[in-house]
Design an enzyme around this catalytic site. Structure first.
Site, PDB file in Angstrom:
ATOM      1  N   ASP A  59       0.861  -1.169   0.000  1.00 25.25           N
ATOM      2  CA  ASP A  59       0.000   0.000   0.000  1.00 25.25           C
ATOM      3  C   ASP A  59       0.908   1.234   0.000  1.00 25.25           C
ATOM      4  O   ASP A  59       2.058   1.169   0.454  1.00 25.25           O
ATOM      5  CB  ASP A  59      -0.887  -0.030   1.248  1.00 25.25           C
ATOM      6  CG  ASP A  59      -1.671   1.239   1.445  1.00 25.25           C
ATOM      7  OD1 ASP A  59      -2.413   1.634   0.536  1.00 25.25           O
ATOM      8  OD2 ASP A  59      -1.518   1.860   2.517  1.00 25.25           O
ATOM      9  N   ARG A  60       0.383   2.365  -0.488  1.00 29.92           N
ATOM     10  CA  ARG A  60       1.203   3.577  -0.552  1.00 29.92           C
ATOM     11  C   ARG A  60       1.118   4.399   0.732  1.00 29.92           C
ATOM     12  O   ARG A  60       2.065   4.481   1.500  1.00 29.92           O
ATOM     13  CB  ARG A  60       0.787   4.434  -1.761  1.00 29.92           C
ATOM     14  CG  ARG A  60       1.781   5.535  -2.109  1.00 29.92           C
ATOM     15  CD  ARG A  60       1.217   6.505  -3.136  1.00 29.92           C
ATOM     16  NE  ARG A  60       0.449   7.571  -2.504  1.00 29.92           N
ATOM     17  CZ  ARG A  60      -0.035   8.623  -3.141  1.00 29.92           C
ATOM     18  NH1 ARG A  60       0.120   8.744  -4.447  1.00 29.92           N
ATOM     19  NH2 ARG A  60      -0.715   9.552  -2.486  1.00 29.92           N
ATOM     20  N   ASP A  61      -0.040   5.020   0.960  1.00 29.33           N
ATOM     21  CA  ASP A  61      -0.192   6.005   2.041  1.00 29.33           C
ATOM     22  C   ASP A  61      -0.374   5.325   3.393  1.00 29.33           C
ATOM     23  O   ASP A  61      -1.267   4.498   3.574  1.00 29.33           O
ATOM     24  CB  ASP A  61      -1.385   6.915   1.744  1.00 29.33           C
ATOM     25  CG  ASP A  61      -1.225   7.646   0.420  1.00 29.33           C
ATOM     26  OD1 ASP A  61      -0.158   8.237   0.208  1.00 29.33           O
ATOM     27  OD2 ASP A  61      -2.160   7.597  -0.406  1.00 29.33           O
ATOM     28  N   ASP A  64       1.016   9.185   5.557  1.00 26.37           N
ATOM     29  CA  ASP A  64      -0.293   9.466   4.963  1.00 26.37           C
ATOM     30  C   ASP A  64      -0.624  10.953   5.063  1.00 26.37           C
ATOM     31  O   ASP A  64      -0.824  11.483   6.156  1.00 26.37           O
ATOM     32  CB  ASP A  64      -1.375   8.647   5.666  1.00 26.37           C
ATOM     33  CG  ASP A  64      -2.739   8.782   4.996  1.00 26.37           C
ATOM     34  OD1 ASP A  64      -2.801   9.331   3.879  1.00 26.37           O
ATOM     35  OD2 ASP A  64      -3.731   8.344   5.602  1.00 26.37           O
ATOM     36  N   GLN A 104      -6.626   5.706  -4.785  1.00 27.14           N
ATOM     37  CA  GLN A 104      -6.482   7.162  -4.866  1.00 27.14           C
ATOM     38  C   GLN A 104      -7.836   7.768  -5.228  1.00 27.14           C
ATOM     39  O   GLN A 104      -8.040   8.305  -6.312  1.00 27.14           O
ATOM     40  CB  GLN A 104      -5.395   7.536  -5.877  1.00 27.14           C
ATOM     41  CG  GLN A 104      -3.995   7.149  -5.444  1.00 27.14           C
ATOM     42  CD  GLN A 104      -3.557   7.853  -4.169  1.00 27.14           C
ATOM     43  OE1 GLN A 104      -3.813   9.035  -3.985  1.00 27.14           O
ATOM     44  NE2 GLN A 104      -2.905   7.120  -3.272  1.00 27.14           N
TER      45      GLN A 104
END
Length: 200
Positions: free
Chosen positions: A27-29, A35, A71
């Site tokens: 996962d990114r954030d 985040d 997103q």
């Protein structure tokens, strides 16, 4: 959903096919980077503690790494695809290019099949890498990440942060205190991986 350009596959030494995953997707954030809600500003990108060491540890073993990210700011009209792409380029610059990016731009009520906890992002990333989802791992900070992994047949590892709900932590089969701890757990597994975690 769209994929960023795929980097060259890492050239590690011989891989033990019965021990290493075919891909690890992050996962990114809140997982790879701090985040910042609906962030479209590359200057606000900050790696999470131990994140770069975790990615390096996988690359050193020749394990492909990717990003699977909701997103919804795009669908909500709060971000443009070009802003999301600018943040992606910054993350690739900070960590080195990831082998695959899979991003869902849809809002939570769109009914798409890619937005986590649906399996679409995980399946798309694995397909792009030529990886078996059943031999792949998803690492994230909320329950939707783990549920997306399970829906795709992958192994989900939760790395809780202050925003992770207690029920999400309780429901996760495998957790780690930080990203490096998650990678150590993944690399320490033996035998074929499975959706509910490493062989016991």
């Amino acid at each position: 959903m769209w994929d960023g350009p795929r980097a060259a596959r890492p050239r590690g030494g011989p891989r033990a096919a019965d021990r290493l995953p075919e891909a690890v997707l992050f996962d990114r954030d809140g997982t790879l980077v701090v985040d910042v809600p609906y962030n479209g500003d590359p200057d606000r990108v900050t790696p999470m503690p131990s994140a770069r060491a975790a990615i390096s540890a996988l690359r050193d073993r020749g394990v492909p790494v990717g990003v699977v990210s909701n997103q919804s700011g795009v669908g909500r009209g709060l971000l443009t695809p070009s802003q999301v792409e600018a943040v992606r380029r910054t993350i690739d610059a900070l960590f080195g290019p990831f082998d695959v990016w899979a991003v869902c731009p849809h809002g939570p009520d769109s009914g798409c099949g890619c937005r986590k906890p649906a399996p679409g992002l995980v399946l798309a990333a694995c397909e792009r890498l030529g990886a078996d989802p059943g031999r792949s791992v998803v690492v994230g900070d909320i329950g939707a990440d783990v549920r997306a992994a399970e829906a795709a047949g992958a192994w989900g590892v939760l790395v809780p942060t202050p925003v992770t709900r207690p029920d999400e932590i309780a429901a996760a089969a495998d957790t780690a205190p930080d990203l490096l701890g998650a990678v150590r757990l993944i690399l320490a597994s033996h035998g074929p991986l499975r959706a509910s975690g490493p062989p016991r």
